[in-house]
Every structure is written in C-alpha cells, then in structure tokens.
Design an enzyme around this catalytic site. Sequence first.
Site, PDB file in Angstrom:
ATOM      1  N   CYS A 204     -45.358  -7.647  -3.956  1.00 22.04           N
ATOM      2  CA  CYS A 204     -46.611  -7.195  -4.414  1.00 22.04           C
ATOM      3  C   CYS A 204     -47.504  -8.328  -3.773  1.00 22.04           C
ATOM      4  O   CYS A 204     -47.598  -9.452  -3.600  1.00 22.04           O
ATOM      5  CB  CYS A 204     -46.802  -7.627  -6.047  1.00 22.04           C
ATOM      6  SG  CYS A 204     -48.507  -7.357  -6.378  1.00 22.04           S
TER       7      CYS A 204
ATOM      8  N   SER B  77     -37.927  -8.759 -18.107  1.00 19.51           N
ATOM      9  CA  SER B  77     -39.526  -8.444 -17.514  1.00 19.51           C
ATOM     10  C   SER B  77     -40.201  -9.523 -18.292  1.00 19.51           C
ATOM     11  O   SER B  77     -40.456  -9.666 -19.333  1.00 19.51           O
ATOM     12  CB  SER B  77     -39.808  -7.049 -17.877  1.00 19.51           C
ATOM     13  OG  SER B  77     -41.377  -7.092 -17.900  1.00 19.51           O
ATOM     14  N   SER B  78     -40.799 -10.563 -17.381  1.00 18.24           N
ATOM     15  CA  SER B  78     -41.605 -11.648 -17.851  1.00 18.24           C
ATOM     16  C   SER B  78     -42.861 -11.140 -18.547  1.00 18.24           C
ATOM     17  O   SER B  78     -43.098 -11.558 -19.699  1.00 18.24           O
ATOM     18  CB  SER B  78     -41.965 -12.552 -16.384  1.00 18.24           C
ATOM     19  OG  SER B  78     -42.980 -13.393 -16.983  1.00 18.24           O
ATOM     20  N   ASN B  79     -43.503 -10.118 -17.865  1.00 22.15           N
ATOM     21  CA  ASN B  79     -44.747  -9.728 -18.498  1.00 22.15           C
ATOM     22  C   ASN B  79     -44.577  -8.902 -19.831  1.00 22.15           C
ATOM     23  O   ASN B  79     -45.429  -9.015 -20.708  1.00 22.15           O
ATOM     24  CB  ASN B  79     -45.634  -8.852 -17.436  1.00 22.15           C
ATOM     25  CG  ASN B  79     -45.100  -7.721 -17.244  1.00 22.15           C
ATOM     26  OD1 ASN B  79     -45.307  -6.689 -17.805  1.00 22.15           O
ATOM     27  ND2 ASN B  79     -44.570  -7.405 -15.946  1.00 22.15           N
TER      28      ASN B  79
ATOM     29  N   GLU C 230     -39.645 -14.194  -9.113  1.00 23.65           N
ATOM     30  CA  GLU C 230     -40.899 -14.815  -8.459  1.00 23.65           C
ATOM     31  C   GLU C 230     -40.980 -16.110  -8.274  1.00 23.65           C
ATOM     32  O   GLU C 230     -41.482 -16.499  -7.251  1.00 23.65           O
ATOM     33  CB  GLU C 230     -41.933 -14.081  -9.237  1.00 23.65           C
ATOM     34  CG  GLU C 230     -43.321 -14.486  -8.609  1.00 23.65           C
ATOM     35  CD  GLU C 230     -44.521 -13.872  -9.551  1.00 23.65           C
ATOM     36  OE1 GLU C 230     -44.421 -13.086 -10.197  1.00 23.65           O
ATOM     37  OE2 GLU C 230     -45.606 -14.789  -9.389  1.00 23.65           O
TER      38      GLU C 230
ATOM     39  N   CYS D  34     -48.214  -1.210 -12.999  1.00 24.97           N
ATOM     40  CA  CYS D  34     -49.376  -1.780 -12.323  1.00 24.97           C
ATOM     41  C   CYS D  34     -49.157  -1.310 -10.830  1.00 24.97           C
ATOM     42  O   CYS D  34     -48.237  -0.726 -10.407  1.00 24.97           O
ATOM     43  CB  CYS D  34     -49.129  -3.412 -12.524  1.00 24.97           C
ATOM     44  SG  CYS D  34     -47.721  -3.920 -11.613  1.00 24.97           S
TER      45      CYS D  34
ATOM     46  N   HIS E 119     -36.722 -17.290 -12.937  1.00 21.99           N
ATOM     47  CA  HIS E 119     -37.408 -16.109 -12.449  1.00 21.99           C
ATOM     48  C   HIS E 119     -37.550 -15.716 -10.985  1.00 21.99           C
ATOM     49  O   HIS E 119     -37.817 -16.806 -10.145  1.00 21.99           O
ATOM     50  CB  HIS E 119     -38.841 -15.961 -13.090  1.00 21.99           C
ATOM     51  CG  HIS E 119     -39.475 -14.664 -12.982  1.00 21.99           C
ATOM     52  ND1 HIS E 119     -40.185 -14.057 -11.953  1.00 21.99           N
ATOM     53  CD2 HIS E 119     -39.432 -13.288 -13.956  1.00 21.99           C
ATOM     54  CE1 HIS E 119     -40.340 -12.652 -12.224  1.00 21.99           C
ATOM     55  NE2 HIS E 119     -40.095 -12.356 -13.416  1.00 21.99           N
TER      56      HIS E 119
ATOM     57  N   HIS F 225     -38.353  -4.944 -12.317  1.00 24.13           N
ATOM     58  CA  HIS F 225     -37.336  -5.271 -13.479  1.00 24.13           C
ATOM     59  C   HIS F 225     -37.503  -4.416 -14.710  1.00 24.13           C
ATOM     60  O   HIS F 225     -38.051  -4.327 -15.663  1.00 24.13           O
ATOM     61  CB  HIS F 225     -37.884  -6.740 -14.249  1.00 24.13           C
ATOM     62  CG  HIS F 225     -37.595  -8.032 -13.593  1.00 24.13           C
ATOM     63  ND1 HIS F 225     -37.975  -9.160 -13.672  1.00 24.13           N
ATOM     64  CD2 HIS F 225     -36.339  -7.949 -12.743  1.00 24.13           C
ATOM     65  CE1 HIS F 225     -37.525 -10.053 -12.763  1.00 24.13           C
ATOM     66  NE2 HIS F 225     -36.416  -9.323 -12.369  1.00 24.13           N
TER      67      HIS F 225
ATOM     68  N   CYS G 163     -52.911 -12.329 -11.802  1.00 27.19           N
ATOM     69  CA  CYS G 163     -52.818 -10.816 -11.677  1.00 27.19           C
ATOM     70  C   CYS G 163     -53.815  -9.927 -12.635  1.00 27.19           C
ATOM     71  O   CYS G 163     -53.527 -10.382 -13.928  1.00 27.19           O
ATOM     72  CB  CYS G 163     -51.618 -10.465 -11.487  1.00 27.19           C
ATOM     73  SG  CYS G 163     -51.256  -8.858 -12.290  1.00 27.19           S
TER      74      CYS G 163
HETATM   75  S1  SF4 Z   1     -48.370  -9.515  -9.670  1.00 29.98           S
HETATM   76 FE1  SF4 Z   1     -46.864  -8.405 -10.709  1.00 29.98          FE
HETATM   77  S2  SF4 Z   1     -47.736  -7.647 -12.584  1.00 29.98           S
HETATM   78 FE2  SF4 Z   1     -49.499  -8.027 -11.149  1.00 29.98          FE
HETATM   79  S3  SF4 Z   1     -49.792  -6.436 -10.051  1.00 29.98           S
HETATM   80 FE3  SF4 Z   1     -48.409  -7.388  -8.763  1.00 29.98          FE
HETATM   81  S4  SF4 Z   1     -46.330  -6.648  -9.347  1.00 29.98           S
HETATM   82 FE4  SF4 Z   1     -48.017  -6.110 -11.005  1.00 29.98          FE
END
Ligand code: SF4
Length: 319
Positions: free
Chosen positions: A97, A223-225, A127, A13, A125, A42, A195
């Site tokens: 981010c 990695s959560s996502n 974040e 991303c 986590h 991650h 996001c």
């Molecule tokens: S919030 Fe996380 S998943 Fe979304 S763009 Fe930013 S880094 Fe990527």
Amino acid sequence: MLRVILAKPRGFCAGVVRAIDIVERALDLYGAPVYVRHEIVHNRHVVNKLRSKGAIFVDELAEIPAGAPTIFSAHGVARSVQDEARLRDLPVLDATCPLVTKVHVQGRRYAKAGRTLILIGHAGHAEVEGTMGQVDAPIHLVSTAAEVDALPLPTDTPVAYVTQTTLSVDDTRSVIAALGARFSDVQGPDVSEICYATQNRQTAVRDLARVSELLIVVGAENSSNSNRLREIGVEMGVPSYLVADGSGVDPAWLEGVDAVGITAGASAPDELVDDVIAALARLRRIEVSQLDGVEENIEFSLPPELRNVTPRAAAAMAK
Ligand code: SF4
C-alpha cells in the site's frame, strides 16, 4: 424486530482494493499461475478466491520458480526480500500500500538524519517486519507507553518515530505522548497521519457503538485493523465480537438485544457483511440501516505495467 445498523465507512480500503486488483490483473496479463508472497491481504475469503483463479500463495521467495510473476502483499516487505527477488530475476509487481511505503520513506529519512528510530507497532505483524527491514539502522519496536519507559536509551537521545498504519488512533496518541515525556528531542508524524482508512473506520465504529447493544466486526483474526475495531467496541462497554462470516454468529449473543451494529475491517469484502446480515435474518426479523459517515473516494494508482490490463486486453494478447 432486530435493528441492524451498518457503520460507514466499513470494509475495503483503497490499499486493499489496489492489492487485489494487482493480483487479478497480473493473472490477466501473465495467465495463471502468479505467485504472491504471503496473504495479499489478511482475509482468507479473499485469498481463497484469488487462489481459485490461479494465484499461488507462498511464505518465501525460494518457493517461486525462476521467472514466475511475483507479487508482494499490501503489507510491504523488507529490503532483503526485494534484494532476493532482484537476485533471482523474478518479475515483481509490488502491491505494498502506498501509505505503508510512505512510512518506509519517513523511517529512512529519520534514520538518515541521525535519529534513533522507534516504530510503534505490534511484533510479528507482516507490516512491522517489512518496515523494520526497510531501514538500514536499528529500530526499537514499542506498542505501549510502558515499553517506551523501558527503552534502554538516554533521555537526550534524538529520537524519531513512525507507526504501523493499522493501530488504534487513541493508543498511538498515548504512546506518542509517552515518547514526548521520556525524550527531550522527538520527531515524528502527527497521529492524524495514520492511514485515513484506519481513522475513518475507528471513528465510524465509535459512532456505531453508541447506538448498538451488540457489535459485530467482520474480519480475519489476524487482521490488525479488525481487531482494533472490536477493541474499541469493548472499550465503549458494548459486547463486541470478531467473525469471519455469518457462520461465526452465535444466536446466544442476540438474547435481549434489539440493535446490532456491524462493521468490517479494511480487508473484509462486502459479501461477508451480507453473509452476516443473512445469518441474523435467519434468526430474527431484521431492519437494516446505515449510519451517516465519511464518504471515501480515495484511489491508489496501479503499477504502470498493469494500468491498461483488462480481461479483454489479456484475451487480445492471447490471440
Ligand atoms: S495502510 Fe493499510 S489500511 Fe490503510 S489504506 Fe493502506 S492497506 Fe488500507
């Protein structure tokens, strides 16, 4: 013939691209080593590659020598970490981010307005720890509707919520609904504000699962996502596995399977997807195609001091 179908979008991303770019340009600007607090994103493969170029990954700022260039990871950090860096005069490049920063700003705004803040996210986590430490007010962390019901707060408490950026969009919707049912005065962003990359990858994996007999998600275990993408496959009744690279592919998965879907979490580079495809090609004859999906063209700007840094600029500066 094994059909291999790729999700679109998948993989990196804009936040991850920016974070990696920041480390690479910092190496160009300052020379090795530069210090990165926690994994920049991650993914072990990404981390190892940057390590080989001269990045040193540390758990705590205390491990960083005085004056050394210091980078905060894409997941963001608590204010205490920012304060410590300031106190120690470390030159910081912040790879948080911008969408995570936006959550911090929202959280502070709600707390300032006197609302009791609820963070929808997963304990432990990076974040979540960063977000909890960015607001000078108590935050209640919940990840399920049942945890909302168990919150020790009167129903007329004015509450507001913010969310971790990489959650399951569907789960988050149900937690927000539970907040609405439990409290009379709730404010917070719509789930559509989660996001863009998370939403796009989750929509794409749902489309992919519909045409796949087996789903492979390329990404790291922490990695959560990536984990959410695998869970969506499971929820849709498709055997779904998370692999770090091609070595994680178990030939037994392919028995009786004619169509394999592949996607990748937001921190997994393309070369790891290629590695998985190559592993499949060693087992069966394959035909690769990609599903239609959203075209992403989001880019986040770099910290000002790095915008004009290119390897060439660094070489010129070194003369
Ligand atoms: S919030 Fe996380 S998943 Fe979304 S763009 Fe930013 S880094 Fe990527």
